[in-house]
Design a protein around this motif. Structure first.
Motif, mmCIF file in Angstrom:
data_model
loop_
_atom_site.group_PDB
_atom_site.id
_atom_site.type_symbol
_atom_site.label_atom_id
_atom_site.label_comp_id
_atom_site.label_asym_id
_atom_site.label_seq_id
_atom_site.Cartn_x
_atom_site.Cartn_y
_atom_site.Cartn_z
ATOM 1 N N VAL A 252 26.881 26.280 48.620
ATOM 2 C CA VAL A 252 27.494 25.186 49.364
ATOM 3 C C VAL A 252 28.493 25.795 50.335
ATOM 4 O O VAL A 252 29.266 26.681 49.969
ATOM 5 C CB VAL A 252 28.219 24.186 48.433
ATOM 6 C CG1 VAL A 252 28.919 23.107 49.236
ATOM 7 C CG2 VAL A 252 27.251 23.563 47.439
ATOM 8 N N ALA A 253 28.454 25.316 51.571
ATOM 9 C CA ALA A 253 29.420 25.751 52.583
ATOM 10 C C ALA A 253 30.111 24.519 53.139
ATOM 11 O O ALA A 253 29.453 23.617 53.651
ATOM 12 C CB ALA A 253 28.717 26.514 53.694
ATOM 13 N N LYS A 254 31.436 24.486 53.017
ATOM 14 C CA LYS A 254 32.239 23.426 53.620
ATOM 15 C C LYS A 254 32.883 24.026 54.865
ATOM 16 O O LYS A 254 33.457 25.108 54.806
ATOM 17 C CB LYS A 254 33.319 22.931 52.654
ATOM 18 C CG LYS A 254 32.757 22.310 51.404
ATOM 19 C CD LYS A 254 33.766 21.601 50.525
ATOM 20 C CE LYS A 254 35.102 22.229 50.377
ATOM 21 N NZ LYS A 254 35.985 21.509 49.444
ATOM 22 N N GLY B 96 38.368 26.260 62.343
ATOM 23 C CA GLY B 96 37.580 27.480 62.219
ATOM 24 C C GLY B 96 37.740 28.095 60.844
ATOM 25 O O GLY B 96 37.965 29.294 60.698
ATOM 26 N N THR B 97 37.607 27.238 59.804
ATOM 27 C CA THR B 97 37.741 27.701 58.427
ATOM 28 C C THR B 97 36.551 27.231 57.604
ATOM 29 O O THR B 97 35.815 26.330 58.011
ATOM 30 C CB THR B 97 39.050 27.201 57.781
ATOM 31 O OG1 THR B 97 39.072 25.772 57.844
ATOM 32 C CG2 THR B 97 40.263 27.778 58.475
ATOM 33 N N ASP B 98 36.396 27.834 56.435
ATOM 34 C CA ASP B 98 35.280 27.476 55.565
ATOM 35 C C ASP B 98 35.641 27.746 54.117
ATOM 36 O O ASP B 98 36.569 28.493 53.825
ATOM 37 C CB ASP B 98 34.032 28.289 55.938
ATOM 38 C CG ASP B 98 34.277 29.781 55.830
ATOM 39 O OD1 ASP B 98 34.215 30.319 54.704
ATOM 40 O OD2 ASP B 98 34.551 30.419 56.864
ATOM 41 N N GLU B 99 34.898 27.098 53.237
ATOM 42 C CA GLU B 99 34.890 27.396 51.810
ATOM 43 C C GLU B 99 33.427 27.503 51.417
ATOM 44 O O GLU B 99 32.675 26.552 51.582
ATOM 45 C CB GLU B 99 35.574 26.293 50.995
ATOM 46 C CG GLU B 99 37.071 26.325 51.065
ATOM 47 C CD GLU B 99 37.730 25.361 50.084
ATOM 48 O OE1 GLU B 99 37.041 24.828 49.180
ATOM 49 O OE2 GLU B 99 38.924 25.139 50.237
ATOM 50 N N ILE B 100 33.050 28.669 50.923
ATOM 51 C CA ILE B 100 31.646 28.921 50.577
ATOM 52 C C ILE B 100 31.566 29.305 49.110
ATOM 53 O O ILE B 100 32.299 30.181 48.658
ATOM 54 C CB ILE B 100 31.054 30.042 51.458
ATOM 55 C CG1 ILE B 100 31.114 29.625 52.939
ATOM 56 C CG2 ILE B 100 29.632 30.368 51.038
ATOM 57 C CD1 ILE B 100 30.669 30.700 53.906
ATOM 58 N N VAL B 101 30.692 28.621 48.370
ATOM 59 C CA VAL B 101 30.464 28.960 46.965
ATOM 60 C C VAL B 101 28.978 29.274 46.758
ATOM 61 O O VAL B 101 28.126 28.747 47.458
ATOM 62 C CB VAL B 101 30.902 27.836 45.981
ATOM 63 C CG1 VAL B 101 32.390 27.585 46.077
ATOM 64 C CG2 VAL B 101 30.134 26.555 46.228
ATOM 65 N N GLY B 102 28.720 30.155 45.805
ATOM 66 C CA GLY B 102 27.348 30.486 45.440
ATOM 67 C C GLY B 102 26.856 31.803 45.997
ATOM 68 O O GLY B 102 25.778 32.263 45.637
#
Length: 175
Positions: free
Chosen positions: A136-138, A144-150
């Motif tokens: 998942v990518a938020k 210009g930011t992100d939170e990526i899991v997995g």
């Protein structure tokens, strides 16, 4: 006997050769992407977050756009609630998967840019492999930011070299 031990040791050393994979390392292996977007302003998100008596829907929405939901790829309950929380779902045409894979991959580290705004993750990409959530990518395009899991790899280099602009254009094209 010494010859046998020497031969076994040589075979062990050869088989343990630490070969690094060649080519780009993708954050996820996927065959499907679900794209969710919510049209909420930064002001609306701020008002909601400082509000004392939040509804359950507001709390759930804030956990996605400002918080740490999802925590991992098994944390999929939020996906079922996305439509209730006013997210619009768009199915990404699989013919664009190679372009998404090229964006969501490991690359050389470039000096990170400082962020001077509060992230509101209005865009959520759910990567699936055989219907199972693998990542998942938020994304907050404004900051210009992100939170990526997995991902099995470090995702800190995502966003460098114009990635956010490329991703935003790709999403408009692919949905």
């Amino acid at each position: 006997m010494k010859t046998l031990i020497t031969l076994a040791l040589c075979l062990l050393l050869v088989s343990c050769n630490d070969k690094k994979p060649t080519g780009p390392l993708p954050f996820f292996h996927f065959d499907e992407i679900d794209y969710y977007h919510i049209g909420i302003s930064e002001e609306e998100a701020t008002e909601m977050s400082i509000k004392q008596d939040k509804t359950r829907k507001e709390q759930a929405l804030l956990q996605i756009i400002n918080g740490n939901v999802p925590v991992n790829t098994r944390d999929t309950l939020f996906i079922n609630n996305m439509d209730i929380l006013r997210f619009e779902k768009h199915d990404i045409d699989p013919k664009f998967n190679p372009q998404f894979a090229d964006l969501f991959r490991v690359r050389e580290n470039v000096k990170p840019e400082a962020v001077s705004c509060i992230s509101v993750y209005r865009d959520v990409l759910v990567f699936r492999q055989k219907d199972k959530v693998v990542g998942v990518a938020k994304i907050c395009f404004d900051c210009g930011t992100d939170e990526i899991v997995g991902s099995r790899y470090d995702t800190s280099t995502f966003g460098e070299g114009g990635d956010y602009e490329k991703l935003e254009a790709l999403l408009k094209q692919a949905k």
